[in-house]
Design an enzyme around this catalytic site. Structure first.
Site, mmCIF file in Angstrom:
data_model
loop_
_atom_site.group_PDB
_atom_site.id
_atom_site.type_symbol
_atom_site.label_atom_id
_atom_site.label_comp_id
_atom_site.label_asym_id
_atom_site.label_seq_id
_atom_site.Cartn_x
_atom_site.Cartn_y
_atom_site.Cartn_z
ATOM 1 N N HIS A 10 22.754 -62.206 24.993
ATOM 2 C CA HIS A 10 22.052 -61.473 25.773
ATOM 3 C C HIS A 10 20.325 -61.591 25.639
ATOM 4 O O HIS A 10 19.460 -61.926 26.575
ATOM 5 C CB HIS A 10 22.282 -59.906 25.805
ATOM 6 C CG HIS A 10 21.600 -59.143 26.647
ATOM 7 N ND1 HIS A 10 22.110 -58.569 27.680
ATOM 8 C CD2 HIS A 10 20.386 -58.495 26.494
ATOM 9 C CE1 HIS A 10 21.252 -57.969 28.406
ATOM 10 N NE2 HIS A 10 20.195 -57.680 27.679
ATOM 11 N N GLU A 11 20.058 -61.464 24.526
ATOM 12 C CA GLU A 11 18.279 -61.472 24.011
ATOM 13 C C GLU A 11 18.033 -62.852 24.414
ATOM 14 O O GLU A 11 16.743 -62.963 24.668
ATOM 15 C CB GLU A 11 18.204 -60.994 22.714
ATOM 16 C CG GLU A 11 18.711 -59.513 22.664
ATOM 17 C CD GLU A 11 17.720 -58.559 23.672
ATOM 18 O OE1 GLU A 11 16.877 -59.029 23.845
ATOM 19 O OE2 GLU A 11 18.533 -57.291 23.749
ATOM 20 N N HIS A 27 16.749 -63.421 27.871
ATOM 21 C CA HIS A 27 15.380 -62.707 28.064
ATOM 22 C C HIS A 27 14.517 -63.804 27.474
ATOM 23 O O HIS A 27 13.524 -64.069 28.109
ATOM 24 C CB HIS A 27 15.022 -61.493 27.451
ATOM 25 C CG HIS A 27 16.025 -60.293 28.024
ATOM 26 N ND1 HIS A 27 16.113 -60.075 29.363
ATOM 27 C CD2 HIS A 27 16.935 -59.440 27.475
ATOM 28 C CE1 HIS A 27 16.802 -58.942 29.633
ATOM 29 N NE2 HIS A 27 17.324 -58.498 28.517
#
Length: 448
Positions: free
Chosen positions: A22-23, A26
């Site tokens: 997920h990170e 980003h």
């Protein structure tokens, strides 16, 4: 204690993989948009490992492994070196900020598809949806008979028990009549209607399923496995013997046998067991003993095992698996949105919420069932992260997205005061939901 540490280990594996993915979404999109990333952290709190990359980003693993974050150069958090002004987050066009925010949930969706694709390529071991109904249950009321095979649930074909169970479980939230198509052992096909409207409101899905009374049909009372050196083998039982009675009590199926042996052995370990073998009825005296299976608590056993249920493995070639993974992801998103909608409107009980303890327990169970099941579990949690992170709650990705959409409409950023108020509200909502989920986990654990 072994179960506890196993749950913790698989929880850390789950969160480590999914939070990192997920990170990284980003991080990757931020870098593509020219934003300087100061820190990429898996976990919160003090760093237990870190290093500085060639790009100047600090990569670290922190002590509290319940999330993670990407810290970017942001003028709202302090003065920015004029030389780095073009790499500052808030100075980027709003569409780039939207892309960066969407990247985390987007990468979770990508991970979901990849995990499901690999699961379908490996093949997910399952059993055929051959079912029975508890006496006087709603399933029995609908006409489900022992040995019926589920063919369709609400018009959708099912070939494995886990798929059928999931479809029925989701339908219980709506508590409306549910059409089933079944085939009996003689080959006849029947249309049935489960009266889910009779289920009481405000219950958890597992409570609904218990009330429904629908379960896998138990194996017949045949000793398909007779373990050498164990009481049954020492007494003379053989593989293939059909157990007719224990201490004079008739045995209907293997589940009944598993209940009857400990019950009778608690009175006296010497059991009178009658079997059918090749047209003959033969009596045996079996001396039960206390033993443990696979780390479970000790109980009275005689060393016999049932025949395996009919397998149902969902396996596809690499190309077919792409379509199956995309379809499963689409159905999962629809199911998640349905669940959220019913929670908001009060149609579904908040008892269905689960937290870290529930995830840890499910992670360990799925890991023990094999790689394909664990991949399926990872896909489900990754999909949950994607959908929940897009909810318009401040402090979540969806809250930031809401701010940027407002900025697009009004032509200027949301005020700092509004954002601070939103963060407090968002934190309050999150803590409330986390507390409720934690309470549910504890409650289930104490009742199990």
């Amino acid at each position: 204690m072994t179960s506890f540490f196993g749950s913790v280990f698989w929880l850390l594996v789950t969160l480590g993989v999914l939070v990192t993915f997920h990170e990284f979404g980003h991080y990757w999109v931020a870098r593509r948009c020219g934003v300087k990333v100061l820190r990429f952290s898996v976990g919160f709190g003090n760093a237990i490992w870190k290093r500085i990359g060639r790009d100047g980003t600090e990569y670290c693993i922190a002590a509290i492994p319940l999330g993670g974050y990407v810290k970017m150069l942001d003028a709202r958090e302090g003065e920015v070196d004029p030389a780095l002004a073009d790499q500052e987050f808030t100075g980027k066009p709003v569409w780039q900020r939207i892309a960066i925010v969407l990247a985390g949930p987007g990468f979770n969706l990508v991970f979901t598809v990849l995990a499901l694709w690999l699961m379908f390529v490996l093949g997910k071991p399952d059993v055929a949806p051959v079912v029975t109904a508890a006496p006087h249950s709603l399933a029995a009321q609908a006409g489900v008979r022992p040995g019926d095979r589920l063919l369709k649930v609400d018009g959708k074909a099912v070939s494995a028990w886990s798929d059928a169970y999931e479809s029925i479980a989701m339908a219980t939230l709506g508590r409306g009549p549910l059409p089933l198509e079944v085939r009996d052992p003689d080959g006849g096909v029947r249309d049935l209607l489960l009266p889910l409207q009779q289920l009481p409101a405000g219950k958890a899905v597992d409570e609904y399923m218990d009330a429904l009374g629908l379960d896998l049909n138990p194996p017949p009372p045949v000793a398909a496995v007779v373990t050498p050196g164990q009481p049954a083998a020492l007494a003379g039982l053989r593989s293939g013997d059909r157990i007719v009675s224990v201490n004079g009590q008739a045995v209907a199926d293997f589940d009944a046998l598993n209940k009857l042996i400990p019950q009778e052995a608690a009175r006296s370990p010497t059991l009178r067991i009658v079997v059918q073998r090749g047209g003959q009825t033969l009596p045996f005296t079996v001396q039960a003993h206390m033993a443990s299976l696979q780390g479970q608590p000790e109980k009275w056993l005689i060393g016999v095992g049932p025949a395996e249920r009919e397998p149902a493995v969902r396996r596809y070639g690499p190309l077919e698996a792409v379509g199956a993974a995309l379809a499963s992801t689409r159905d999962g998103v629809a199911a998640m949105l349905t669940m959220i909608g019913k929670l908001v409107t009060g149609e579904a009980s908040t008892k269905n919420l689960s937290g870290v303890i529930g995830i840890a327990q499910a992670a360990q169970v799925s890991a023990q069932m094999g790689p394909a099941w664990f991949l399926s579990f990872l896909a489900q949690i990754s999909l949950c992260l994607a959908v929940l992170n897009l909810l318009p709650i401040p402090v979540l990705d969806g809250g930031h997205l809401l701010y940027y959409l407002i900025e697009l409409v009004k032509g200027s950023p949301v005020s700092e005061r509004t954002m601070i108020i939103g963060q407090y509200i968002g934190l309050a909502v999150l803590f409330m939901l986390m507390g409720l989920a934690f309470y549910n986990d504890i409650h289930r654990t104490l009742l199990s």
